[in-house]
Design an enzyme around this catalytic site. Structure first.
Site, PDB file in Angstrom:
ATOM      1  CD  GLU A 135      -3.101  -0.711   0.008  1.00  0.00           C
ATOM      2  OE1 GLU A 135      -2.688  -0.564  -1.168  1.00  0.00           O
ATOM      3  OE2 GLU A 135      -4.296  -0.638   0.309  1.00  0.00           O
ATOM      4  CB  THR A 191      -4.727   6.647  -2.052  1.00  0.00           C
ATOM      5  OG1 THR A 191      -5.632   5.833  -2.801  1.00  0.00           O
ATOM      6  CG2 THR A 191      -5.014   6.448  -0.576  1.00  0.00           C
TER       7      THR A 191
HETATM    8  N1  HSE Z   1      -8.286   4.489   4.467  1.00  0.00           N
HETATM    9  C1  HSE Z   1      -7.663   4.828   3.225  1.00  0.00           C
HETATM   10  C2  HSE Z   1      -8.025   6.246   2.848  1.00  0.00           C
HETATM   11  C3  HSE Z   1      -8.146   3.890   2.173  1.00  0.00           C
HETATM   12  O1  HSE Z   1      -9.200   6.584   2.923  1.00  0.00           O
HETATM   13  O2  HSE Z   1      -7.122   7.023   2.497  1.00  0.00           O
HETATM   14  C4  HSE Z   1      -7.561   4.148   0.821  1.00  0.00           C
HETATM   15  O3  HSE Z   1      -7.898   3.095  -0.021  1.00  0.00           O
END
Ligand code: HSE
Length: 318
Positions: A135, A191
């Site tokens: 990630e 993200t």
């Molecule tokens: N929790 C993370 C965000 C998930 O909202 O940035 C991203 O896939």
């Protein structure tokens, strides 16, 4: 150690946050999924090879250091001195970069698959930790809500990242999920960028509202109460800051609620919107259609579908 030579896995799409559970809640979906095949190749010092086909495959880097699956594979090969080359074939069913845990699905499949191929006997928590390394390649930070749900299935609470502690709850059988994926180009490192808009400080009022909603949402899963889950999918902190990144956010939300959804939220870092529907009282197909119309009002076509909570990563064959 004699490794198996090939394994094929299926890994689910996931939706992170579910409103008040930023970086904490994750839900595995029955559809869509990625299919990942790992093949152990003779060690000619070529390292990890990645081949990608399927949905928007052309948008994903096949360079191992820039691909979540590749990052996880390289990390595990080094960590366990596996002395092997590895071919990773990914057949994408999950739209990349749309908030449905596309990168987490590949990462989870690779961590789970390497554990199986090399008989590493890792715990679920260890598999999640290795998958979470991937990630970083997409989000810039190690967050494990999507990978936890992709590994465990159903609903996951990430109680703590370090040390990793998760709680896994079954989803109610009456729970359906609608997702609307707008056809829009998302920026590179979407993200990471969607995390930059988040507030640095939170008021006590917002904190108490979020704790109330998060606690109620978990109770909804524990009691099998779909309406309580939906009603609790309200976030006062992250979602207001991200709403402007999702074209038609307010309209999609309003349409879904009017059509009978019991709750609506941004899926992960967006731009997909997710609604929870109680199939005993509402027609999920109508909710999905209403969400699609909401995006249309903002000038974006969208693919909307109905699914339900689903299983975690699993072996198809080895
Ligand atoms: N929790 C993370 C965000 C998930 O909202 O940035 C991203 O896939």
């Amino acid at each position: 150690m004699q490794p198996l030579s090939q394994v094929t896995l299926k890994a689910p799409a996931t939706s992170a946050n579910l409103g008040p559970g930023f970086d904490v809640f994750g839900l595995a979906l029955d559809y869509p999924t990625d299919q990942v095949t790992l093949t152990v190749a003779p060690n000619r010092k070529r390292g990890v090879w990645i081949k990608i086909s399927g949905v928007q495959a052309e948008t994903i880097s096949t360079k191992p250091e820039r691909n979540t699956a590749g990052v996880v594979a390289n990390y595990m090969i080094k960590e366990f001195s596996l002395n092997t080359d590895l071919i990773i074939k990914i057949k994408k069913g999950i739209w990349p970069s749309k908030g449905l845990g596309s990168s987490a699905a590949s990462a989870a499949a690779v961590a789970y698959g390497i554990n199986h191929l090399f008989k590493l006997r890792l715990t679920t928590e260890q598999i999640i930790q290795f998958a979470a390394k991937g990630e970083v390649a997409s989000a810039g930070t190690e967050h494990a809500d999507n990978v936890s749900a992709a590994v465990c299935g159903d609903f996951v609470i990430l109680k703590s990242l370090q040390p990793l502690e998760i709680v896994n709850l079954k989803a109610p059988p009456d729970m359906e999920v609608c997702a609307a994926v707008p056809h829009m180009v998302t920026p590179r490192h979407k993200t990471a960028k969607a995390r930059l808009v988040l507030p640095r400080m939170v008021t006590i009022r917002k904190l108490t509202q979020n704790v109330g909603n998060a606690a109620s949402l978990v109770s909804g899963f524990a009691r099998g109460d779909v309406d309580l889950i939906g009603r609790s999918m309200v976030d006062e902190v992250v979602e207001p800051a991200r709403a402007k990144l999702v074209p038609g956010y307010h309209q999609v939300r309003e349409n879904a609620l009017k059509a009978g959804a019991c709750g609506v939220t941004i899926s992960g870092a967006g731009p997909t919107m997710l609604a929870v529907v109680n199939k005993r009282s509402s027609d999920a197909a109508k909710v999905a259609e209403a969400m699609k119309e909401g995006f249309k009002g903002a000038g974006f076509e969208a693919t909307a579908f109905v699914t339900r909570p689903g299983r975690g990563v699993r072996l198809l064959e080895s």
